[in-house]
Design an enzyme around this catalytic site. Sequence first.
Site, PDB file in Angstrom:
ATOM      1  N   LYS A 250      19.494 104.495  51.112  1.00 53.43           N
ATOM      2  CA  LYS A 250      20.570 103.862  50.326  1.00 53.43           C
ATOM      3  C   LYS A 250      20.090 102.566  49.694  1.00 53.43           C
ATOM      4  CE  LYS A 250      24.082 105.588  53.539  1.00 53.43           C
ATOM      5  NZ  LYS A 250      24.622 106.768  52.883  1.00 53.43           N
TER       6      LYS A 250
ATOM      7  N   HIS B 237      32.573 105.341  59.513  1.00 49.53           N
ATOM      8  CA  HIS B 237      31.922 106.602  59.135  1.00 49.53           C
ATOM      9  C   HIS B 237      31.787 107.445  60.399  1.00 49.53           C
ATOM     10  CE1 HIS B 237      28.430 109.134  58.015  1.00 49.53           C
ATOM     11  NE2 HIS B 237      28.723 108.872  56.767  1.00 49.53           N
TER      12      HIS B 237
ATOM     13  N   ASP C 268      27.145  98.525  61.742  1.00 50.82           N
ATOM     14  CA  ASP C 268      26.642  99.583  60.872  1.00 50.82           C
ATOM     15  C   ASP C 268      26.463  98.961  59.482  1.00 50.82           C
ATOM     16  OD1 ASP C 268      26.430 101.579  59.006  1.00 50.82           O
ATOM     17  OD2 ASP C 268      27.982 102.864  59.867  1.00 50.82           O
TER      18      ASP C 268
ATOM     19  N   CYS D 175      32.948 111.414  54.834  1.00 47.61           N
ATOM     20  CA  CYS D 175      32.608 111.336  56.271  1.00 47.61           C
ATOM     21  C   CYS D 175      33.443 110.265  56.979  1.00 47.61           C
ATOM     22  CB  CYS D 175      31.114 111.078  56.497  1.00 47.61           C
ATOM     23  SG  CYS D 175      30.077 112.355  55.814  1.00 47.61           S
TER      24      CYS D 175
ATOM     25  N   GLN E 141      25.943 100.296  54.297  1.00 44.26           N
ATOM     26  CA  GLN E 141      26.421 100.013  52.936  1.00 44.26           C
ATOM     27  C   GLN E 141      26.324  98.532  52.593  1.00 44.26           C
ATOM     28  OE1 GLN E 141      26.989 102.317  50.866  1.00 44.26           O
ATOM     29  NE2 GLN E 141      27.350 104.103  52.159  1.00 44.26           N
TER      30      GLN E 141
END
Length: 417
Positions: A236, A133, A210, A374, A213
């Site tokens: 999220k 991202h 990261d 993104c 998600q």
Amino acid sequence: MNAKNSVPVARAFDVEAVRRDFPALHQQVHGHPLVYLDNAASAHKPRAVIDTITHYYSTDYSNVHRGLHYLSERCSQAYEDARGKVASFIHAKDAREIIFVRGTTEAINLVANTYGRKHVRAGDEILISALEHHSNIVPWQMLCEQTGGVLKVVPVSDAGELDLEAFEHLLSSRTRLVAVTHVSNALGTINPLRRIIDAAHAVGARVLIDGAQAVHHMPVDVQDLDCDFYAFSGHKMYGPTGIGVLYGKAALLEAMPPWQGGGEMIREVSFERSTYADIPFKFEAGTPHIVGAIGLGAAVDYISSFDRAAVARHEHELMTYATELLGSLPGLRIVGTVANKASIVSFVLDDAHPHDVGTILDRYGIAVRAGHHCTMPLMNRLCLGGTTRASFAMYNTRSEVERLVAGVGKVMEMFRR
Ligand code: C6P
């Protein structure tokens, strides 16, 4: 709680009961019942989170760590309890390793501006992947511009899989940091973190993951992974916006210089010099997003109240079902076809632009994301301007997948040449 031994009892997973927890799901959009499949962008909030936020703003609200009065003490306690909940959620060794930030983006910028500025010198390398991202690309580019560091990129296959051999070749004694996503937001690929982390550590590099998600879709154990930093966003994972987490190993955080200066992060201030507070406060300058953190704690409680394996199974079934039904439509191609995927189905149509697909689906009450997500470099690598992306949460159903597929069928009819 089980009254006898105080062990929390997981709530049985029943998707209809879960849906009743989320007020926003029960609305009509353009005359159709909402089908919300844009969860990777941001997920809706359960009543438990909304009620917690309302409660704190209605009663126990005050600034934290400052006042000696009753409300400040109560609010400070709730804020620190939330830190403890997040620490347990990702199995951090110590709650001091949890820094509250605005979200994944701010967490990564914090590491780039502190650990990065301290350790990256001209010619040193930072390794990211082609799946990243923009939030896990741009901060490193900015760091490299400032320090003379070099950004290297691990390539990805057409299916969306990292080339691990190339990764291992790119690692060297110049590699200071490896920054990769746990789950790709554009394709759903789950990266093999243990292999990546072990290989990076073998050359003396630190690793940032990261987890934007991932953290709500699968159990994450930062000690078991042995990652140095792990970043994620509250919004999220059914929590509030404007709050997120940077996990960092305590010894690293202690050795890092602060980033933002101001109240809360200091020990003593004079005009000549200032000394800094211990972690985590050293990295939490100014009044934090107090109720956001407490709301995030409520989201952690909510997720943790379920049998997480059952939730993961449900989300996986939805993804598999959507892949199967969409994949059988002539003129539609699924983008991102690796075996190990989480909760995301991206696709392109031969005859319609993703923006048209997204706009038309919206007319049927179906919310998806369309565009580059993104991840412009990834889209360029795959020779795509963008995709249409359906992303699933624990509250989605098989009948919603069928509504999506019917909607895509209608788009195809409109654009048939
Ligand atoms: N991806 C999406 O629709 P923030 O905005 O800081 O909460 O999260 C940024 C971010 C970082 N990494 C990954 C893997 C992400 O998916 C995101 C956010 C959203 O895919 C919005 S662009």
